[in-house]
Design a protein around this motif. Structure first.
Motif, PDB file in Angstrom:
ATOM      1  N   LEU A 159       0.854  -1.190   0.000  1.00  0.00           N
ATOM      2  CA  LEU A 159       0.000   0.000   0.000  1.00  0.00           C
ATOM      3  C   LEU A 159       0.892   1.243   0.000  1.00  0.00           C
ATOM      4  N   ILE A 160       0.860   1.955  -1.115  1.00  0.00           N
ATOM      5  CA  ILE A 160       1.637   3.193  -1.214  1.00  0.00           C
ATOM      6  C   ILE A 160       0.689   4.361  -0.941  1.00  0.00           C
ATOM      7  N   VAL A 161       0.993   5.117   0.092  1.00  0.00           N
ATOM      8  CA  VAL A 161       0.143   6.236   0.519  1.00  0.00           C
ATOM      9  C   VAL A 161       0.960   7.534   0.447  1.00  0.00           C
ATOM     10  N   ARG A 162       0.346   8.567  -0.140  1.00  0.00           N
ATOM     11  CA  ARG A 162       1.068   9.833  -0.287  1.00  0.00           C
ATOM     12  C   ARG A 162       0.257  10.990   0.311  1.00  0.00           C
ATOM     13  N   PRO A 163       0.672  11.507   1.477  1.00  0.00           N
ATOM     14  CA  PRO A 163       0.070  12.743   1.994  1.00  0.00           C
ATOM     15  C   PRO A 163       0.639  13.949   1.241  1.00  0.00           C
ATOM     16  N   GLU A 164      -0.135  15.028   1.212  1.00  0.00           N
ATOM     17  CA  GLU A 164       0.300  16.207   0.467  1.00  0.00           C
ATOM     18  C   GLU A 164       0.195  17.449   1.350  1.00  0.00           C
ATOM     19  N   HIS A 192      -7.119  -2.008   3.546  1.00  0.00           N
ATOM     20  CA  HIS A 192      -6.308  -2.824   2.634  1.00  0.00           C
ATOM     21  C   HIS A 192      -5.517  -3.918   3.347  1.00  0.00           C
ATOM     22  N   MET A 193      -5.260  -3.780   4.652  1.00  0.00           N
ATOM     23  CA  MET A 193      -4.484  -4.746   5.425  1.00  0.00           C
ATOM     24  C   MET A 193      -3.199  -5.132   4.683  1.00  0.00           C
ATOM     25  N   PRO A 194      -2.310  -4.195   4.425  1.00  0.00           N
ATOM     26  CA  PRO A 194      -1.117  -4.491   3.619  1.00  0.00           C
ATOM     27  C   PRO A 194      -0.025  -5.185   4.436  1.00  0.00           C
ATOM     28  N   ARG A 195       0.858  -5.867   3.700  1.00  0.00           N
ATOM     29  CA  ARG A 195       2.073  -6.374   4.330  1.00  0.00           C
ATOM     30  C   ARG A 195       3.072  -5.238   4.535  1.00  0.00           C
ATOM     31  N   VAL A 196       3.095  -4.317   3.537  1.00  0.00           N
ATOM     32  CA  VAL A 196       4.010  -3.174   3.588  1.00  0.00           C
ATOM     33  C   VAL A 196       3.210  -1.899   3.366  1.00  0.00           C
ATOM     34  N   LEU A 197       3.367  -0.975   4.306  1.00  0.00           N
ATOM     35  CA  LEU A 197       2.791   0.373   4.147  1.00  0.00           C
ATOM     36  C   LEU A 197       3.938   1.305   3.768  1.00  0.00           C
ATOM     37  N   ALA A 198       3.918   1.771   2.534  1.00  0.00           N
ATOM     38  CA  ALA A 198       4.986   2.655   2.041  1.00  0.00           C
ATOM     39  C   ALA A 198       4.460   4.092   2.028  1.00  0.00           C
ATOM     40  N   GLU A 234      11.374   2.905  -6.394  1.00  0.00           N
ATOM     41  CA  GLU A 234      12.298   2.015  -5.697  1.00  0.00           C
ATOM     42  C   GLU A 234      11.539   1.111  -4.731  1.00  0.00           C
ATOM     43  N   ALA A 235      10.479   1.657  -4.107  1.00  0.00           N
ATOM     44  CA  ALA A 235       9.684   0.843  -3.181  1.00  0.00           C
ATOM     45  C   ALA A 235       9.018  -0.321  -3.914  1.00  0.00           C
ATOM     46  N   ILE A 236       8.482  -0.054  -5.101  1.00  0.00           N
ATOM     47  CA  ILE A 236       7.828  -1.120  -5.882  1.00  0.00           C
ATOM     48  C   ILE A 236       8.849  -2.188  -6.268  1.00  0.00           C
TER      49      ILE A 236
END
Length: 564
Positions: free
Chosen positions: A446-451, A473-479, A543-545
């Motif tokens: 889960l890629i989350v972008r605050p602005e 989403h219950m992700p394994r990785v919160l990016a 890079e995270a992906i």
């Protein structure tokens, strides 16, 4: 001339520029001086105070200011604010006390502006938003107009507040002096006709000159028309501030200083042309501060840059501050030579001049434009206007500033937090939205972008938005993609660290990426980088992906990209 005795092009240009400045200065004087005297009456002061204000502060600013054409004297806004303060400390209107109180107020305004320069507070001019300033000025305009209406009618009312005064004026309409009203109507006719047929003309001078002539020739005072009366002739005498009044006047002086600086900066920027030196906010603080301090010593009222008078200087070709020096010199000549003649001026004429040039503060078109763009800012403008009418001018400033601050906070209180996906078949990352249903997201990532800037006002809101996405989403990785976050305040940093703990407790690993140098420094000072480790601090979302896919491949799991 050059050494050979010939006139160079630069000599010709200099001569032409000086000629333009002289014409502009004289034309501006014809507009400024009658208005300055009129604004003095708005403040409840003798008309000569207006001349003093168009002399000392204008000359000082001409020597120190950063604008080439800005004309500095009193303005309608400053006049009504001054009236409020003087009415508070000199309720009986004693002339001697008024002069001392005015000097004290102007000195305080000047000192506060200079102190603001020492503290490098030039940015404070931007604290009042344009919609709020529109509402504030409209309120001021309505107050000034109502304040002058009794003088047009030749009646007197006891001031008790805007709406009560409206009823009081209506009640006194049957007592109107027809001769006084006729003088006012004639003044309006001259002003309106000249401004429409000859924009930026010396209409106030013609109107005032005609009224003085009519007053002397027809003996209007004997016919019941109130006139200015005796005006002291000569150079203004030295006036020292009264230290005992500082405590009472300081809060109001702060508001006046803010409005003086705001109007000065706005007028200076409005008339700056490409190629001219930029308006230096901190230098403007020095120039207006010194101008007010100098003016205070000679009985001037608080001063600031005026839009309409600067427009005259620019319209007739003014090139430099020599024009303002010419205007100041004309004010001095008027004090020395014409003071006895000015005593014949009808007060109704001054009131008409004030109303004519103050109505411009009320801009319905600006309200409509604001409403057409954003309803919220339109409400701010109305609140600022109502604050002036209901609470008075000084409290109206406080309301205007508070509304601006609340407006700023409300705009940043709910920043956007987006889930980021990848455009199918392209290396393009963008917020997931119904407009792009085919964009790819990655199972378990889960890629989350605050602005925007993260600080105490919005930290909780952002944390709640991210928590909700994690629960969904219950992700394994919160990016967390921080590339759109220019700064993070301490409260927001704590919220980020608490959010990392909560995500970990729910089984998600938190990665941080895209931190700019300032945010990265804050993260390092807090030790968050040590807690995450280098492997969880990434350069960007791409890079995270790649890292996530590589880790899943190493575990023998194929990462699937799904449509958003």
């Amino acid at each position: 001339m050059s050494q050979s005795g010939t006139i160079t092009n630069s000599d010709k240009l200099g001569s032409t520029a000086l000629r333009f400045d002289i014409v502009a200065g004289l034309t501006a004087a014809a507009v400024v001086l009658p208005k300055a005297m009129a604004y003095a009456t708005v403040a409840g002061l003798p008309v000569e105070i207006g001349l003093y204000t168009a002399f000392i502060p204008m000359a000082v600013y001409a020597l120190l200011g950063s604008s080439r054409v800005l004309s500095v004297s009193s303005t309608a806004t400053l006049a009504i604010l001054t009236a409020t303060q003087l009415g508070m400390v000199v309720p009986d209107g004693d002339p001697a006390k008024l002069v001392t109180a005015t000097a004290t107020l102007a000195a305080l305004v000047g000192a506060m502006l200079l102190l603001a320069r020492l503290l490098k507070l030039g940015f404070v001019a931007n604290f009042i938003s344009t919609p709020v300033l529109t509402g504030f000025k409209a309120g001021i305009g309505l107050v000034i107009v109502l304040d002058q209406v009794p003088k047009l009618l030749g009646v007197h009312i006891t001031k008790q507040g805007f709406f009560v005064d409206v009823l009081s004026v209506a009640h006194h309409i049957p007592d109107t002096s027809l001769m006084t009203l006729a003088v006012a109507v004639a003044t309006f006719a001259v002003l309106i006709a000249m401004e429409r047929l000859w924009p930026h003309s010396p209409a106030p001078l013609v109107a005032v000159g005609g009224a003085i002539t009519a007053s002397w020739f027809f003996g209007l005072k004997a016919l019941g028309v109130s006139t200015v009366g005796l005006i002291p002739q000569g150079f203004p005498s030295l006036t020292l501030p009264d230290l005992a009044l500082i405590g009472q006047l300081a809060p109001g002086a702060l508001g006046i200083a803010l409005m003086s600086f705001t109007e000065t900066i706005a007028a200076g920027r409005a008339f700056a042309r490409p190629g001219e030196p930029p308006i230096d906010a901190n230098r403007e603080l020095v120039a207006t501060g010194a101008g007010n301090l100098g003016g205070a010593l000679f009985g001037a009222m608080p001063a600031g840059g005026g839009t309409s008078q600067t427009a005259v200087v620019r319209a007739v070709g003014g090139q430099s501050q020599k024009a303002s020096l010419v205007t100041a010199g004309t004010a001095l000549a008027t004090m020395l030579l014409l003071a006895p003649i000015l005593g014949f001026m009808p007060n109704a004429t001054l009131a008409a001049v004030v109303i004519y040039y103050s109505v411009g503060l009320i801009q319905p078109a600006e309200f409509r434009a604001i409403r057409g763009v954003r309803t919220m800012e339109f409400r701010w403008a109305l609140i600022a206007c109502a604050g002036v009418l209901l609470l008075g001018t000084l409290k109206g400033i406080v309301v205007a500033i508070i509304v601006s601050m609340i407006g700023l906070a409300s705009q940043t209180a709910h920043p956007r937090v987006s889930v980021i996906g990848r455009k199918r078949g392209a290396d393009v990352l963008r917020p997931v939205s119904p407009e792009h249903p085919d964009d790819e997201t990655f199972e378990g990532l889960l890629i989350v972008r605050p602005e925007g800037r993260l600080y105490f006002v919005n930290a909780q809101d952002v944390a709640e938005q991210i928590d909700a996405l994690v629960m969904q989403h219950m992700p394994r990785v919160l990016a967390l993609d921080m590339s759109r976050v220019p700064d993070i305040e301490y409260s927001a940093l704590l919220a980020l660290m608490e959010g990392e703990k909560r995500a970990t407790e729910r089984g998600a690993v938190v990665w941080l990426m895209g931190l700019n140098p300032g945010v990265l420094e804050v993260v390092r000072h807090a030790g968050l980088d040590q807690r995450l480790g280098r492997e969880r601090m990434l350069f960007n979302a791409r890079e995270a992906i790649e890292r996530y896919q590589a880790l899943r491949a190493a575990d023998g799991v194929t990462t699937t990209a799904t449509a958003s």
